[in-house]
Design a protein around this motif. Structure first.
Motif, mmCIF file in Angstrom:
data_model
loop_
_atom_site.group_PDB
_atom_site.id
_atom_site.type_symbol
_atom_site.label_atom_id
_atom_site.label_comp_id
_atom_site.label_asym_id
_atom_site.label_seq_id
_atom_site.Cartn_x
_atom_site.Cartn_y
_atom_site.Cartn_z
ATOM 1 N N GLY A 118 -84.765 94.278 29.844
ATOM 2 C CA GLY A 118 -84.482 95.690 30.017
ATOM 3 C C GLY A 118 -83.052 95.877 30.489
ATOM 4 N N HIS A 119 -82.574 97.121 30.446
ATOM 5 C CA HIS A 119 -81.167 97.378 30.752
ATOM 6 C C HIS A 119 -80.975 98.046 32.107
ATOM 7 N N MET A 120 -81.967 97.892 32.988
ATOM 8 C CA MET A 120 -81.827 98.426 34.331
ATOM 9 C C MET A 120 -81.054 97.450 35.215
ATOM 10 N N THR A 121 -80.702 97.895 36.423
ATOM 11 C CA THR A 121 -80.023 96.995 37.346
ATOM 12 C C THR A 121 -80.980 95.892 37.782
ATOM 13 N N SER A 122 -80.417 94.785 38.261
ATOM 14 C CA SER A 122 -81.214 93.578 38.489
ATOM 15 C C SER A 122 -82.338 93.786 39.498
ATOM 16 N N ASN A 123 -82.128 94.661 40.490
ATOM 17 C CA ASN A 123 -83.168 94.861 41.503
ATOM 18 C C ASN A 123 -84.405 95.554 40.946
ATOM 19 N N LEU A 124 -84.292 96.146 39.764
ATOM 20 C CA LEU A 124 -85.429 96.842 39.160
ATOM 21 C C LEU A 124 -86.084 96.046 38.034
ATOM 22 N N VAL A 125 -85.544 94.870 37.727
ATOM 23 C CA VAL A 125 -86.136 94.051 36.668
ATOM 24 C C VAL A 125 -87.465 93.484 37.160
ATOM 25 N N SER A 126 -88.488 93.561 36.322
ATOM 26 C CA SER A 126 -89.822 93.107 36.714
ATOM 27 C C SER A 126 -89.916 91.587 36.706
ATOM 28 N N ALA A 184 -98.654 95.954 36.013
ATOM 29 C CA ALA A 184 -98.133 95.512 37.308
ATOM 30 C C ALA A 184 -97.012 94.502 37.132
ATOM 31 N N ASP A 185 -97.198 93.571 36.217
ATOM 32 C CA ASP A 185 -96.206 92.524 35.999
ATOM 33 C C ASP A 185 -94.919 93.094 35.423
ATOM 34 N N ALA A 186 -95.044 94.189 34.678
ATOM 35 C CA ALA A 186 -93.865 94.810 34.076
ATOM 36 C C ALA A 186 -93.138 95.737 35.036
ATOM 37 N N GLY A 187 -93.702 95.943 36.230
ATOM 38 C CA GLY A 187 -92.971 96.693 37.237
ATOM 39 C C GLY A 187 -93.464 98.087 37.523
ATOM 40 N N ASP A 188 -94.613 98.500 36.970
ATOM 41 C CA ASP A 188 -95.142 99.821 37.297
ATOM 42 C C ASP A 188 -95.706 99.779 38.718
ATOM 43 N N ASN A 189 -95.154 100.581 39.609
ATOM 44 C CA ASN A 189 -95.515 100.477 41.022
ATOM 45 C C ASN A 189 -96.936 100.941 41.324
ATOM 46 N N ASP A 190 -97.425 101.954 40.630
ATOM 47 C CA ASP A 190 -98.820 102.350 40.820
ATOM 48 C C ASP A 190 -99.751 101.213 40.426
#
Length: 540
Positions: free
Chosen positions: A89-97, A421-427
């Protein structure tokens, strides 16, 4: 690549391996004989910089027929790199799952291996060197300032420049690797550019372009990491004056600085003109951000914007299709070209954001019928199957509807929860963490989530805590509250208490309207800022 040249990806998909191999071998031979230049060679191989999943079978056939040839190895290296960035993904590193990091490292290793192998299969492996440079840049800069001052550069660069003394592309890649946000610094970059100027191996025009790139990188860092819009605009102006294509960065910087409309419009027009004069220029993600933050003062330029994005998407850039689709969401009155056909083509090639954007566009239907709802579920499921965390969560929380429509098995529900969850969805992270703590599910050694009814294993508790910490670290308040309420004993299998949760099969869908993607939060933020700006009389 000239107009008469075949389309490499079409040849690969259709199984015309011989024609494809002959074409690329011919291009490589022409380059090594000095008959074509760097730009023509790179253009021939550029289409393989793709995340298109439909290419896999063609690559297998190509490599089987030519196991020791340069072209298939370097093409596959480019493809693996493209797949790695798509997975990250193209988000900043702290948001990569977690999923994104694992996939990126896997594909980087593949790209690195194939590119290194390619360097042994031809006399001048320039394209392979550029891929190794991009792999290196993705991993981050490991050169100290002393290394740069001593010109102790990695082999992909030193050998590449030895074989191609006038290569601008190799210098540009090294400059990218030396950026501050990737572990380098402005001093790293400045030292490097001065070295290239003093070496007198580049043309005067390329030296000027390299200085423009340098100022553009400094501007980018000032805007996004140093919170210094004044410096960002100042350096972007220098970059744009040195090379017209850098007017894109000036447009972005002026948008960050909330500059007056006339300045922003002039920068936008300069960039569009540069892109019209050079069809290799494609827009970057921050260009889309600046457009999203533009007002109707940009309306006179929307035909040119639409043409640029359509051209880029048609040439194989799925991110351009996503930009076009999301602009249709934020600026429906701009009357841009329909993004849906381009997005569907990108989705068919495995592009997750394109699949998600199709779902968002479905949300524009004002009076949806049952048929519309069924189509939207189909789009959501396709996005979920392309590893979208948000869409996997939507499938999970409304699983009964998907189970009926697509004849899914009950056990598949847990796969979508784990994927979300593994992909980073917080809920989804919170939901899975609580279910793991309650002993309702456990993760097997095969990485498959299964329903159980037993005291939680230590591995389940460790994973649950990790999920909550990742969610809380990205601002998820509910996960933070759970962590605060727990003690050390809650994370030890021998003493942990099982929370009184209902079984997963009875968890109701949370009440919320529409999708809760960061994308929608971002759009809401734009709307609020626009409202505040209008109240205070500022032009947007």
């Amino acid at each position: 690549m000239n107009d008469a040249a075949p389309a490499p990806l079409s040849l690969l998909r259709s199984g015309h391996i011989g024609q494809l191999h002959t074409f690329l071998n011919g291009r490589q031979g022409q380059f090594e004989a000095g008959e074509i230049g760097e730009r023509d060679l790179l253009s021939a191989f550029q289409p393989f910089d793709s995340s298109d999943l439909t290419l896999a079978e063609g690559f297998r056939s190509w490599l089987s027929e030519h196991p020791d040839a340069y072209a298939p190895h370097v093409a596959m290296a480019a493809w693996f790199l493209g797949r790695g960035w798509e997975a990250r993904g193209h988000m900043t590193s702290n948001l990569v799952s977690d999923q994104g990091w694992r996939a990126l490292q896997h594909f980087l290793a593949q790209a690195d291996a194939f590119a290194h192998r390619a360097t042994t299969l031809t006399a001048n492996p320039l394209v392979a060197a550029t891929i190794l440079g991009r792999v290196s840049g993705t991993r981050g800069c490991d050169l100290t300032l002393d290394d740069v001052q001593r010109q102790a550069y990695p082999e992909w660069f030193t050998r590449g420049v030895h074989d191609n003394p006038g290569s601008y592309t190799l210098r540009r890649l090294m400059l990218l690797n030396l950026r501050a946000e990737w572990g380098g610094s402005e001093e790293h970059m400045l030292t490097f550019v001065r070295q290239q100027q003093e070496a007198r191996l580049l043309s005067d025009m390329d030296v000027q372009r390299l200085w423009a790139e340098f100022h553009s990188h400094v501007s980018h860092h000032a805007l996004h990491f140093a919170n210094d819009p004044v410096l960002g605009v100042e350096r972007a102006r220098l970059a744009a004056d040195l090379h017209p294509a850098q007017s894109e960065q000036l447009f972005i910087a002026l948008s960050h600085a909330r500059a007056v409309t006339a300045e922003r419009l002039e920068a936008l027009r300069r960039f569009l003109t540069a892109a019209e004069q050079d069809d290799t220029i494609t827009p970057h993600g921050n260009f889309a951000w600046a457009l999203h933050n533009s007002g109707d003062w940009a309306l006179p330029e929307t035909p040119r914007i639409g043409a640029l994005l359509t051209r880029a998407a048609g040439a194989g850039d799925p991110d351009a299709a996503v930009m076009l689709g999301r602009l249709q969401l934020t600026h429906p009155n701009w009357r841009l070209p329909d993004a849906l056909p381009l997005l569907k083509a990108a989705r068919d090639q495995g592009h997750t954001e394109a699949a998600e954007t199709i779902v968002y566009l479905r949300g524009l239907v004002t009076h949806p019928t049952e048929s519309d709802a069924a189509q939207k579920r189909d789009d959501i499921l396709q996005a979920a199957n392309l590893m979208s965390g948000e869409m996997s969560w939507e499938v999970y929380r409304q699983y009964d509807d998907y189970e009926r429509q697509f004849a899914l098995e009950p056990r598949q529900k847990y796969r979508y929860l784990h994927r979300a969850a593994d992909a980073g969805d917080n809920d989804a992270r919170l939901e899975l963490a609580q279910q793991l703590r309650a002993g309702n599910v456990e993760l097997g050694e095969d990485d498959v989530l299964r329903p159980v009814d037993t005291a939680p294993l230590q591995g389940s508790l460790d994973y649950a805590k990790h999920l909550l910490e990742r969610a809380a670290g990205s601002g998820h308040a509910a996960s933070g509250k759970v962590l605060k309420k727990t003690s050390d004993r809650d994370w030890q299998a021998a003493t942990a208490r099982r929370p009184a949760l209902r079984p997963m099969s009875h968890v109701p869908a949370p009440a919320r309207s529409g999708f809760r993607l960061s994308w929608w939060h971002w759009l809401a933020g734009i709307a609020v800022v626009r409202l505040i700006a209008s109240l205070f009389g500022h032009q947007w």
